[in-house]
Design a protein around this motif. Structure first.
Motif, PDB file in Angstrom:
ATOM      1  N   CYS A  66       0.981  -1.279  -0.006  1.00  6.31           N
ATOM      2  CA  CYS A  66       0.013  -0.104   0.292  1.00  6.31           C
ATOM      3  C   CYS A  66       0.899   1.288  -0.024  1.00  6.31           C
ATOM      4  CB  CYS A  66      -0.931   0.055   1.309  1.00  6.31           C
ATOM      5  SG  CYS A  66      -1.852   1.544   1.254  1.00  6.31           S
ATOM      6  N   ARG A  67       2.015   1.265   0.714  1.00 11.88           N
ATOM      7  CA  ARG A  67       2.813   2.430   0.827  1.00 11.88           C
ATOM      8  C   ARG A  67       3.623   2.716  -0.329  1.00 11.88           C
ATOM      9  NH1 ARG A  67       4.244  -0.052   5.791  1.00 11.88           N
ATOM     10  NH2 ARG A  67       6.329  -0.326   5.115  1.00 11.88           N
ATOM     11  N   VAL A  68       4.041   1.643  -0.777  1.00 13.25           N
ATOM     12  CA  VAL A  68       4.747   1.824  -2.085  1.00 13.25           C
ATOM     13  C   VAL A  68       4.011   2.031  -3.204  1.00 13.25           C
ATOM     14  CG1 VAL A  68       6.158   0.401  -3.937  1.00 13.25           C
ATOM     15  CG2 VAL A  68       6.505   0.083  -1.286  1.00 13.25           C
ATOM     16  N   MET A  71      13.804  -4.302   1.628  1.00 13.44           N
ATOM     17  CA  MET A  71      13.982  -2.760   1.174  1.00 13.44           C
ATOM     18  C   MET A  71      13.385  -1.831   1.528  1.00 13.44           C
ATOM     19  SD  MET A  71      16.733  -3.785  -0.095  1.00 13.44           S
ATOM     20  CE  MET A  71      17.672  -5.227  -0.892  1.00 13.44           C
ATOM     21  N   SER A  72      13.835  -0.698   1.480  1.00 14.08           N
ATOM     22  CA  SER A  72      12.973   0.457   1.937  1.00 14.08           C
ATOM     23  C   SER A  72      11.858   0.971   1.051  1.00 14.08           C
ATOM     24  CB  SER A  72      13.849   1.868   2.020  1.00 14.08           C
ATOM     25  OG  SER A  72      14.269   2.410   0.871  1.00 14.08           O
ATOM     26  N   ASP A  73      10.834   1.702   1.358  1.00 14.60           N
ATOM     27  CA  ASP A  73       9.687   2.035   0.350  1.00 14.60           C
ATOM     28  C   ASP A  73      10.515   2.588  -0.725  1.00 14.60           C
ATOM     29  OD1 ASP A  73       8.251   0.545   2.140  1.00 14.60           O
ATOM     30  OD2 ASP A  73       7.206   2.469   2.722  1.00 14.60           O
ATOM     31  N   ALA A  74      11.159   3.577  -0.461  1.00 15.83           N
ATOM     32  CA  ALA A  74      11.670   4.670  -1.722  1.00 15.83           C
ATOM     33  C   ALA A  74      12.699   3.806  -2.412  1.00 15.83           C
ATOM     34  CB  ALA A  74      12.605   5.600  -0.700  1.00 15.83           C
ATOM     35  N   LEU A 111      12.153   0.560  -3.258  1.00 19.76           N
ATOM     36  CA  LEU A 111      11.100  -0.362  -4.214  1.00 19.76           C
ATOM     37  C   LEU A 111      10.487   0.674  -5.236  1.00 19.76           C
ATOM     38  CD1 LEU A 111       9.803  -2.413  -1.361  1.00 19.76           C
ATOM     39  CD2 LEU A 111      11.276  -3.008  -3.179  1.00 19.76           C
ATOM     40  N   VAL A 112      10.133   1.969  -4.722  1.00 20.06           N
ATOM     41  CA  VAL A 112       9.566   2.792  -5.793  1.00 20.06           C
ATOM     42  C   VAL A 112      10.424   3.188  -6.943  1.00 20.06           C
ATOM     43  CG1 VAL A 112       8.721   5.321  -6.070  1.00 20.06           C
ATOM     44  CG2 VAL A 112       7.899   3.860  -3.995  1.00 20.06           C
ATOM     45  N   GLU A 113      11.528   3.491  -6.646  1.00 16.83           N
ATOM     46  CA  GLU A 113      12.925   3.726  -7.541  1.00 16.83           C
ATOM     47  C   GLU A 113      12.986   2.404  -8.462  1.00 16.83           C
ATOM     48  OE1 GLU A 113      14.911   5.793 -10.040  1.00 16.83           O
ATOM     49  OE2 GLU A 113      14.197   6.469  -8.238  1.00 16.83           O
ATOM     50  N   GLU A 114      12.806   1.386  -8.079  1.00 18.20           N
ATOM     51  CA  GLU A 114      12.816   0.095  -9.120  1.00 18.20           C
ATOM     52  C   GLU A 114      11.739   0.161  -9.693  1.00 18.20           C
ATOM     53  OE1 GLU A 114      15.316  -2.487  -9.189  1.00 18.20           O
ATOM     54  OE2 GLU A 114      16.256  -0.989  -8.133  1.00 18.20           O
ATOM     55  N   LEU A 115      10.497   0.501  -9.466  1.00 20.86           N
ATOM     56  CA  LEU A 115       9.495   0.488 -10.110  1.00 20.86           C
ATOM     57  C   LEU A 115       9.459   1.564 -11.433  1.00 20.86           C
ATOM     58  CD1 LEU A 115       6.642   0.080  -7.587  1.00 20.86           C
ATOM     59  CD2 LEU A 115       6.915  -1.303  -9.269  1.00 20.86           C
ATOM     60  N   VAL A 116       9.985   2.836 -10.841  1.00 20.51           N
ATOM     61  CA  VAL A 116      10.026   3.569 -11.676  1.00 20.51           C
ATOM     62  C   VAL A 116      11.180   3.260 -12.987  1.00 20.51           C
ATOM     63  CG1 VAL A 116      11.105   6.133 -12.168  1.00 20.51           C
ATOM     64  CG2 VAL A 116       9.591   5.784 -10.179  1.00 20.51           C
TER      65      VAL A 116
END
Length: 71
Positions: free
Chosen positions: A13-15, A53-56, A58-63
């Motif tokens: 949810c956070r990610v 891994m941190s939320d940040a 994981l978001v960068e990986e998604l980007v």
């Protein structure tokens, strides 16, 4: 290693929320992208302790995955 399913759902949810905000996407679009992403599969399967891994991160990986898909 496996993570507690409830904690994983909260992390997802956070990610997803952070990814949507960063990319200017609706939550529905971000949710769809996340659940079809390689990042989600790695977290779900417990590969390399991605759930730690941190939320940040994981978001960068998604980007990065999103930008690769657009090429």
């Amino acid at each position: 290693m496996t993570a507690n399913p409830i904690l994983l759902q909260k992390k997802y949810c956070r990610v997803i929320e952070r990814f949507a905000k960063q990319q200017g996407l609706s939550l529905d679009a971000a949710l769809s992208f996340f659940y079809h992403s390689e990042v989600y599969q790695l977290i779900r399967d417990g590969v390399s302790d991605m759930h730690c891994m941190s939320d940040a991160y994981l978001v960068e990986e998604l980007v990065q995955e999103d930008s690769q898909n657009k090429e």
